[in-house]
Design a protein around this motif. Sequence first.
Motif, PDB file in Angstrom:
ATOM      1  N   ARG B   2      41.255  45.007  42.835  1.00 37.99           N
ATOM      2  CA  ARG B   2      42.347  44.079  42.553  1.00 37.99           C
ATOM      3  C   ARG B   2      41.862  42.837  41.797  1.00 37.99           C
ATOM      4  O   ARG B   2      40.702  42.748  41.430  1.00 37.99           O
ATOM      5  N   PHE B   3      42.769  41.928  41.634  1.00 39.74           N
ATOM      6  CA  PHE B   3      42.524  40.704  40.879  1.00 39.74           C
ATOM      7  C   PHE B   3      41.474  39.793  41.539  1.00 39.74           C
ATOM      8  O   PHE B   3      41.471  39.641  42.751  1.00 39.74           O
ATOM      9  N   TYR B   4      40.614  39.207  40.753  1.00 38.66           N
ATOM     10  CA  TYR B   4      39.689  38.184  41.232  1.00 38.66           C
ATOM     11  C   TYR B   4      40.014  36.877  40.498  1.00 38.66           C
ATOM     12  O   TYR B   4      40.492  36.919  39.356  1.00 38.66           O
ATOM     13  N   LEU B   5      39.719  35.743  41.119  1.00 40.09           N
ATOM     14  CA  LEU B   5      39.961  34.453  40.438  1.00 40.09           C
ATOM     15  C   LEU B   5      39.228  34.397  39.094  1.00 40.09           C
ATOM     16  O   LEU B   5      39.711  33.807  38.132  1.00 40.09           O
ATOM     17  N   ASP B   6      38.054  35.041  39.035  1.00 39.32           N
ATOM     18  CA  ASP B   6      37.257  35.042  37.802  1.00 39.32           C
ATOM     19  C   ASP B   6      37.959  35.759  36.654  1.00 39.32           C
ATOM     20  O   ASP B   6      37.539  35.649  35.499  1.00 39.32           O
ATOM     21  N   ASP B  44      50.296  37.217  41.236  1.00 38.24           N
ATOM     22  CA  ASP B  44      50.163  37.927  42.513  1.00 38.24           C
ATOM     23  C   ASP B  44      48.736  38.482  42.566  1.00 38.24           C
ATOM     24  O   ASP B  44      48.386  39.369  41.801  1.00 38.24           O
ATOM     25  N   TYR B  45      47.927  37.940  43.459  1.00 38.55           N
ATOM     26  CA  TYR B  45      46.511  38.314  43.490  1.00 38.55           C
ATOM     27  C   TYR B  45      46.285  39.740  43.998  1.00 38.55           C
ATOM     28  O   TYR B  45      45.157  40.218  44.004  1.00 38.55           O
ATOM     29  N   GLU B  46      47.356  40.396  44.424  1.00 38.04           N
ATOM     30  CA  GLU B  46      47.234  41.803  44.817  1.00 38.04           C
ATOM     31  C   GLU B  46      47.438  42.739  43.624  1.00 38.04           C
ATOM     32  O   GLU B  46      47.352  43.953  43.748  1.00 38.04           O
ATOM     33  N   ASN B  47      47.766  42.157  42.496  1.00 40.83           N
ATOM     34  CA  ASN B  47      47.988  42.936  41.280  1.00 40.83           C
ATOM     35  C   ASN B  47      46.640  43.358  40.661  1.00 40.83           C
ATOM     36  O   ASN B  47      45.582  42.918  41.093  1.00 40.83           O
ATOM     37  N   TYR B  48      46.712  44.226  39.654  1.00 42.04           N
ATOM     38  CA  TYR B  48      45.516  44.581  38.890  1.00 42.04           C
ATOM     39  C   TYR B  48      45.431  43.677  37.650  1.00 42.04           C
ATOM     40  O   TYR B  48      46.464  43.401  37.023  1.00 42.04           O
ATOM     41  N   ALA B  49      44.204  43.293  37.274  1.00 36.40           N
ATOM     42  CA  ALA B  49      44.030  42.449  36.088  1.00 36.40           C
ATOM     43  C   ALA B  49      44.670  43.073  34.831  1.00 36.40           C
ATOM     44  O   ALA B  49      45.350  42.365  34.077  1.00 36.40           O
ATOM     45  N   PRO B  50      44.499  44.400  34.579  1.00 35.06           N
ATOM     46  CA  PRO B  50      45.122  44.974  33.373  1.00 35.06           C
ATOM     47  C   PRO B  50      46.657  44.842  33.383  1.00 35.06           C
ATOM     48  O   PRO B  50      47.270  44.713  32.322  1.00 35.06           O
ATOM     49  N   PHE B 114      38.555  44.712  23.131  1.00 37.84           N
ATOM     50  CA  PHE B 114      38.954  43.343  22.792  1.00 37.84           C
ATOM     51  C   PHE B 114      39.534  42.599  23.988  1.00 37.84           C
ATOM     52  O   PHE B 114      39.710  41.389  23.944  1.00 37.84           O
ATOM     53  N   GLY B 115      39.835  43.329  25.055  1.00 38.37           N
ATOM     54  CA  GLY B 115      40.325  42.688  26.271  1.00 38.37           C
ATOM     55  C   GLY B 115      39.242  41.884  26.968  1.00 38.37           C
ATOM     56  O   GLY B 115      39.524  40.939  27.688  1.00 38.37           O
ATOM     57  N   ILE B 116      37.985  42.243  26.742  1.00 46.36           N
ATOM     58  CA  ILE B 116      36.881  41.577  27.450  1.00 46.36           C
ATOM     59  C   ILE B 116      35.870  40.950  26.496  1.00 46.36           C
ATOM     60  O   ILE B 116      35.381  39.867  26.738  1.00 46.36           O
ATOM     61  N   ILE B 117      35.553  41.662  25.406  1.00 45.63           N
ATOM     62  CA  ILE B 117      34.515  41.180  24.491  1.00 45.63           C
ATOM     63  C   ILE B 117      35.165  40.330  23.387  1.00 45.63           C
ATOM     64  O   ILE B 117      36.018  40.805  22.636  1.00 45.63           O
ATOM     65  N   ASN B 118      34.731  39.103  23.287  1.00 47.51           N
ATOM     66  CA  ASN B 118      35.243  38.203  22.261  1.00 47.51           C
ATOM     67  C   ASN B 118      34.424  38.368  20.974  1.00 47.51           C
ATOM     68  O   ASN B 118      33.257  38.708  21.035  1.00 47.51           O
ATOM     69  N   LYS B 264      31.227  45.580  31.809  1.00 44.51           N
ATOM     70  CA  LYS B 264      31.222  44.469  30.849  1.00 44.51           C
ATOM     71  C   LYS B 264      31.515  43.101  31.438  1.00 44.51           C
ATOM     72  O   LYS B 264      31.575  42.124  30.712  1.00 44.51           O
ATOM     73  N   CYS B 265      31.745  43.024  32.743  1.00 45.06           N
ATOM     74  CA  CYS B 265      31.969  41.684  33.317  1.00 45.06           C
ATOM     75  C   CYS B 265      31.418  41.614  34.727  1.00 45.06           C
ATOM     76  O   CYS B 265      31.198  42.622  35.390  1.00 45.06           O
ATOM     77  N   ASN B 266      31.193  40.368  35.170  1.00 46.66           N
ATOM     78  CA  ASN B 266      30.553  40.145  36.470  1.00 46.66           C
ATOM     79  C   ASN B 266      31.422  40.577  37.644  1.00 46.66           C
ATOM     80  O   ASN B 266      30.905  40.894  38.715  1.00 46.66           O
ATOM     81  N   VAL B 267      32.739  40.584  37.445  1.00 50.09           N
ATOM     82  CA  VAL B 267      33.625  41.027  38.517  1.00 50.09           C
ATOM     83  C   VAL B 267      33.360  42.508  38.807  1.00 50.09           C
ATOM     84  O   VAL B 267      33.197  42.906  39.968  1.00 50.09           O
ATOM     85  N   VAL B 268      33.271  43.307  37.769  1.00 50.17           N
ATOM     86  CA  VAL B 268      33.019  44.747  37.934  1.00 50.17           C
ATOM     87  C   VAL B 268      31.597  45.023  38.438  1.00 50.17           C
ATOM     88  O   VAL B 268      31.401  45.867  39.317  1.00 50.17           O
ATOM     89  N   THR B 269      30.612  44.296  37.932  1.00 50.41           N
ATOM     90  CA  THR B 269      29.227  44.546  38.368  1.00 50.41           C
ATOM     91  C   THR B 269      29.051  44.174  39.850  1.00 50.41           C
ATOM     92  O   THR B 269      28.339  44.869  40.572  1.00 50.41           O
ATOM     93  N   SER B 270      29.728  43.107  40.300  1.00 49.11           N
ATOM     94  CA  SER B 270      29.652  42.737  41.727  1.00 49.11           C
ATOM     95  C   SER B 270      30.321  43.811  42.570  1.00 49.11           C
ATOM     96  O   SER B 270      29.805  44.205  43.625  1.00 49.11           O
ATOM     97  N   TYR B 271      31.472  44.282  42.138  1.00 49.60           N
ATOM     98  CA  TYR B 271      32.236  45.301  42.872  1.00 49.60           C
ATOM     99  C   TYR B 271      31.416  46.582  43.015  1.00 49.60           C
ATOM    100  O   TYR B 271      31.383  47.210  44.066  1.00 49.60           O
ATOM    101  N   LEU B 272      30.753  46.964  41.914  1.00 46.43           N
ATOM    102  CA  LEU B 272      30.015  48.231  41.886  1.00 46.43           C
ATOM    103  C   LEU B 272      28.559  48.091  42.322  1.00 46.43           C
ATOM    104  O   LEU B 272      27.873  49.088  42.543  1.00 46.43           O
TER     105      LEU B 272
END
Lengths: 286, 286
Positions: B2-6, B44-50, B114-118, B264-272
């Motif tokens: 789910r959504f993280y503040l990051d 809604d923090y229970e939502n998915y970021a996408p 393009f959603g993550i990499i600038n 590609k992001c710290n939220v996913v690397t922490s989760y996994l």
Amino acid sequence: MRFYLDCIPCIMRYAVSTVRLATDNPEKQGNTIRQVLQELAKIDYENYAPAVMRTIEKIIKQECHCADPYKDMKKQFNQGMLELYPYLEKAVQESPNPFEQAIRYAASANIIDFGIINNLTLELAKKTLAENARMPLRFNTAEELAEDVQKAQKILYLADNSGEIVVDKLLLSRLPREKITFAVKGSPICNDATMEDAEMAGITKLVRVIDTGYALPGTIPEFCSPEFQQEFAEADLVIAKGQGNFETLSELKNKKIYFIFKAKCNVVTSYLNCDLNDIILKKSSV
Amino acid sequence: MRFYLDCIPCIMRYAVSTVRLATDNPEKQGNTIRQVLQELAKIDYENYAPAVMRTIEKIIKQECHCADPYKDMKKQFNQGMLELYPYLEKAVQESPNPFEQAIRYAASANIIDFGIINNLTLELAKKTLAENARMPLRFNTAEELAEDVQKAQKILYLADNSGEIVVDKLLLSRLPREKITFAVKGSPICNDATMEDAEMAGITKLVRVIDTGYALPGTIPEFCSPEFQQEFAEADLVIAKGQGNFETLSELKNKKIYFIFKAKCNVVTSYLNCDLNDIILKKSSV
């Protein structure tokens, strides 16, 4: 320089880091961030980014009942830089141009900026100081600053961050101390130095120290105390440390200011036409 | 997951990039970003970021009267990867384990996001493919996927981004094509592939292609068309490409899914519990 759209993601990153320092309660964190977003939606793009940061931090402090989220970090970085100080002083003394070397370190120490750098550690700060020890200063030379210091009667030195102010002592002790007034922030904001930090860093023993009477990660003179405004008006030379002071004072055309900082974001590098991580000594156009 | 503040600073970076592609008018850009912030404040923090990204992009498209801000970039990346394709195919053929090598490239090509990499360039995409050519796949092995492919009757392959889908052909052509249904997005969202991209990439000539009937940089089956939902229900194996599909489908415990993407992001690397930039082949826990 005014607000850029690119400042918004950066301010939100700052808000998320700050709210986590202010409270451990995830629900409070989430609700506070919702309020921050609501406030940010009212944004005036003619404002300065540091002024927006002040507003955001105020919301976080109020909502989370935390007067100074960065209190522990400020002490940690003051302490870390105090331990490093003798080695930096020795490196400055042994340098072919000690005054220039002191400016270089003072600029590099601006890496200690929780407003922009995420996950900052003491190790990164030390590594940056070591890596920047031979970098060229961008835009102006140490000799130009030395000449203007010579001519000046009253010099106002605007401090930036805790930890960084310890490294500023390398430069302060190579300036005519009797001419100098050193200004810290009026109360806690981000990791900016306050009077407590100036005392811990030993600056109160070195030069006269005042505060701005205001809490903002930069300086907007009209918001500051009458005492500070008078000091600012009377100074015939201002040395402004840190990117926040550059952001808030760079448009001021009627004051001789030397900005000393490290360029830490793409908004500033585009504005200045310099590279990311450059160390800057830049004289304002009077 | 789910959504993280990051996710908020990252989504705001995405919003700023997207609004600049959608309109050149600075006032419209600023006003649109204010609306995005207002919407994000209701989060809604229970939502998915996408899913949040979808809502944000919808506002931008409406306010700026632009149906597909990423249209040109999608073509450019399809074209760039089509030019590179013969070299990648040769590298796969010459590899000691062509199937594994094809997965490796398919995962690496997920950098085109393009959603993550600038500031993503074709050069960075090519460099990443070259650098990742010998990286180990994390969590599961190519052999495990090969076994499950063998056993499966119906395989649903969920596509991710334009450009990336060209590289997927390396893997698609090493799978039993008659079992495969390849699903693109129902309409433009970020740089995700649609039917137009599947045609340009030459995938429609290779396997059966459908669309999800929905535009979201990930897959939430219950929002998709009844046709897609049926395909999803009937598939006894799903190959889900891209970080967005991992974010939206990783909690689904009743479906055999192999996620292939680049972390590609710290939220996913922490989760996994993996490292940034790892290339992932991860089987869901059924």
